[in-house]
Design an enzyme around this catalytic site. Structure first.
Site, PDB file in Angstrom:
ATOM      1  N   HIS A 183       2.236  -1.100  -3.054  1.00 38.06           N
ATOM      2  CA  HIS A 183       2.489  -1.526  -1.679  1.00 38.06           C
ATOM      3  C   HIS A 183       3.999  -1.567  -1.467  1.00 38.06           C
ATOM      4  O   HIS A 183       4.728  -1.943  -2.389  1.00 38.06           O
ATOM      5  CB  HIS A 183       1.879  -2.917  -1.442  1.00 38.06           C
ATOM      6  CG  HIS A 183       1.785  -3.235   0.004  1.00 38.06           C
ATOM      7  ND1 HIS A 183       2.838  -3.741   0.714  1.00 38.06           N
ATOM      8  CD2 HIS A 183       0.762  -3.067   0.878  1.00 38.06           C
ATOM      9  CE1 HIS A 183       2.468  -3.887   1.974  1.00 38.06           C
ATOM     10  NE2 HIS A 183       1.227  -3.493   2.104  1.00 38.06           N
TER      11      HIS A 183
ATOM     12  N   ASP B 213      -6.583  -1.818   0.804  1.00 32.83           N
ATOM     13  CA  ASP B 213      -7.434  -0.647   1.016  1.00 32.83           C
ATOM     14  C   ASP B 213      -8.316  -0.330  -0.180  1.00 32.83           C
ATOM     15  O   ASP B 213      -9.221   0.501  -0.082  1.00 32.83           O
ATOM     16  CB  ASP B 213      -6.560   0.584   1.317  1.00 32.83           C
ATOM     17  CG  ASP B 213      -5.869   0.435   2.649  1.00 32.83           C
ATOM     18  OD1 ASP B 213      -6.548   0.044   3.606  1.00 32.83           O
ATOM     19  OD2 ASP B 213      -4.658   0.696   2.735  1.00 32.83           O
TER      20      ASP B 213
END
Ligand code: ACO
Length: 432
Positions: free
Chosen positions: A309, A366
């Site tokens: 991320h 996700d």
């Protein structure tokens, strides 16, 4: 504490003000640096640049903290729902009973898509990418409701409550219609008496003469998914919305730009890539070892999707919540999904691997969200669209912050030019 920073450039010392946010975040205010020194700040991709002050979301990537208007995401996930969290993010406080009713009413009253707008869908091929359809149809709201989308901060702010409710409600209806259009099914219209998520599932899955009635676990799981995506500080799509909005573009066109930004596989499109990866592992009968080995080669095309991320360097708190929810939803619905087993194996293996540990690469939101959506019957092609429904309140809140900032400036970064130096025009082709 000394509230200035010093910088030495060309043998001269300059002082720059230091800003401190409410959570102690520190920043050097470089706004006057170029005027004072001739230098700009170089920060490719703005990874270390604060483009604004904001009172909406606090994110501490090193410690895995995410709070909306001060309230931890874990508490919201446990006790709130999507509509209430959307209200909180947009208006700054949780709604009281009357405000909640009023907001809910506005969402219900503005859910439908008028006949003229419905015809837009027919202009697309049935297999058009859903996010491309969503962004252009959402932009067209500005054409259908010009009174709410005047491209004047003052006038658009005066109509903000209606435009905001319309955006949240209609993005959801448009999403369901895209799904129906692609399947060649007749549209199902929203019902005034259904809660937000149940209404979406009804518009997606009802058959002629047979209404789809969501079991509570399904509606709750969708609610949680949307809630976890409501806002996420200055991510790629939100900063796009702010950038577009800063030119006094109206709410609908600004959101449409955010949808375009979200569609990329490194942002919202990652949940689709995760499913493709899990399917590929399943089809190969691999246990993930080959994918992990390929991901470690460092190519952008073979990354372990759903890992890493731009800001979380510890863990993504949303991933923790969603990982747990994933197991319990599948269990409650009695679904045994081999992709969940693969995902868990992959996570376990990656979290023992020095490549991922040393780079602080952990599962992001996700990684498991696709498996939940699959369990709810939502096809992979719609995953990023669902993310867009969830993120719409965050885009709205950020658009509002930009529009309502007195003397805010248009977003206009600078660059370090590295192209050819001045040269004369010497034609290569002789003109006749
Ligand atoms: N798999 C393997 N290696 C990775 C991954 C990954 N998923 N992510 C990053 N790396 C590696 C990079 O190759 C780099 O290695 P190096 O130091 O040897 O060069 C190192 O980790 C740091 O990577 P960066 O590119 O600097 O990480 P950045 O913060 O820019 O990227 C991103 C973050 C884009 C999310 C990246 O981790 C990625 O591509 N992940 C997969 C896609 C994904 O899941 N995206 C959704 C993220 S959530 C959102 O919406 C933004």
């Amino acid at each position: 504490m000394d509230h200035t920073a010093s910088i030495r450039l060309d043998e001269k010392e300059f002082s720059l003000p230091v800003m401190v946010g409410t959570e102690g975040e520190k920043a050097v205010d470089t706004r006057k640096l170029r005027v004072d020194t001739g230098y700009i700040c170089y920060d490719q991709g703005y990874g270390n640049t604060g483009s604004c002050t904001s009172g909406i979301t606090y994110l501490d990537g090193d410690n895995g903290i995410l709070r909306h208007r001060g309230i931890p995401i874990e508490q919201l996930a446990e006790s709130s729902d999507f509509v209430e969290t959307a209200y909180l993010v947009i208006y700054g406080e949780l709604p009281n009973a009357a405000k909640r009713k009023e907001f809910g009413m506005k969402l219900r009253q503005n859910a439908a898509i008028e006949m003229q707008m419905q015809r837009i869908f027919e202009g697309y091929p049935r297999d058009a990418p859903p996010m491309a359809m969503l962004s252009s149809i959402v932009a067209s709201l500005a054409a259908h409701y010009p009174d709410l989308a005047t491209n004047s901060f003052e006038r658009d702010l005066a109509n903000f409550d209606l435009a905001a409710a319309m955006a949240i409600s209609k993005v959801r209806t448009i999403a369901a219609m895209i799904y129906r259009y692609q399947k060649g099914l007749p549209y199902v219209f929203p019902k005034q008496d259904l809660p937000f998520c149940d209404n979406f599932l009804h518009m997606m899955f009802s058959e002629p003469y047979q209404d789809y009635v969501a079991v509570p676990e399904v509606a709750r799981a969708l609610n949680l998914l949307l809630l976890l995506h409501v806002d996420h500080e200055q991510n790629c799509s939100t900063s796009t919305v702010r950038t577009v909005g800063s030119s006094a573009s109206n709410l609908f066109t600004s959101i449409s730009a955010g949808i375009c930004a979200l569609s990329g596989p490194l942002h919202g499109g990652a949940n689709v890539s995760v499913m493709q990866m899990l399917h590929a592992i399943h089809a190969e009968g691999d246990d993930g070892t080959r994918f992990i080995a390929a991901a470690k080669l460092g190519s952008k095309d073979s990354r372990l999707m759903g890992f890493g991320h731009p800001v979380y360097r510890n863990f993504d708190p949303r991933a923790k919540i969603i990982g747990k929810a994933c197991e319990s939803v599948l269990q409650k619905l009695g679904i045994k999904d081999p992709l969940l087993d693969i995902a868990k194996r992959l996570e376990e293996a990656a979290l023992k691997d020095d490549y991922f540990l040393s780079r602080k690469l952990y599962p992001n939101v996700d990684f498991y969200s696709g498996i939940i959506m699959r369990a709810l019957g939502i096809p992979t092609s719609m995953f990023t669209v669902i993310f867009a429904i969830g993120r719409t309140p965050g885009w709205i809140a950020n658009w509002h912050e930009v529009a309502a900032t007195p003397k805010g400036r248009i977003y206009r970064p600078r660059q370090v030019y590295i192209g050819p130096v001045k040269r004369d025009y010497v034609p290569i082709v002789q003109r006749v």
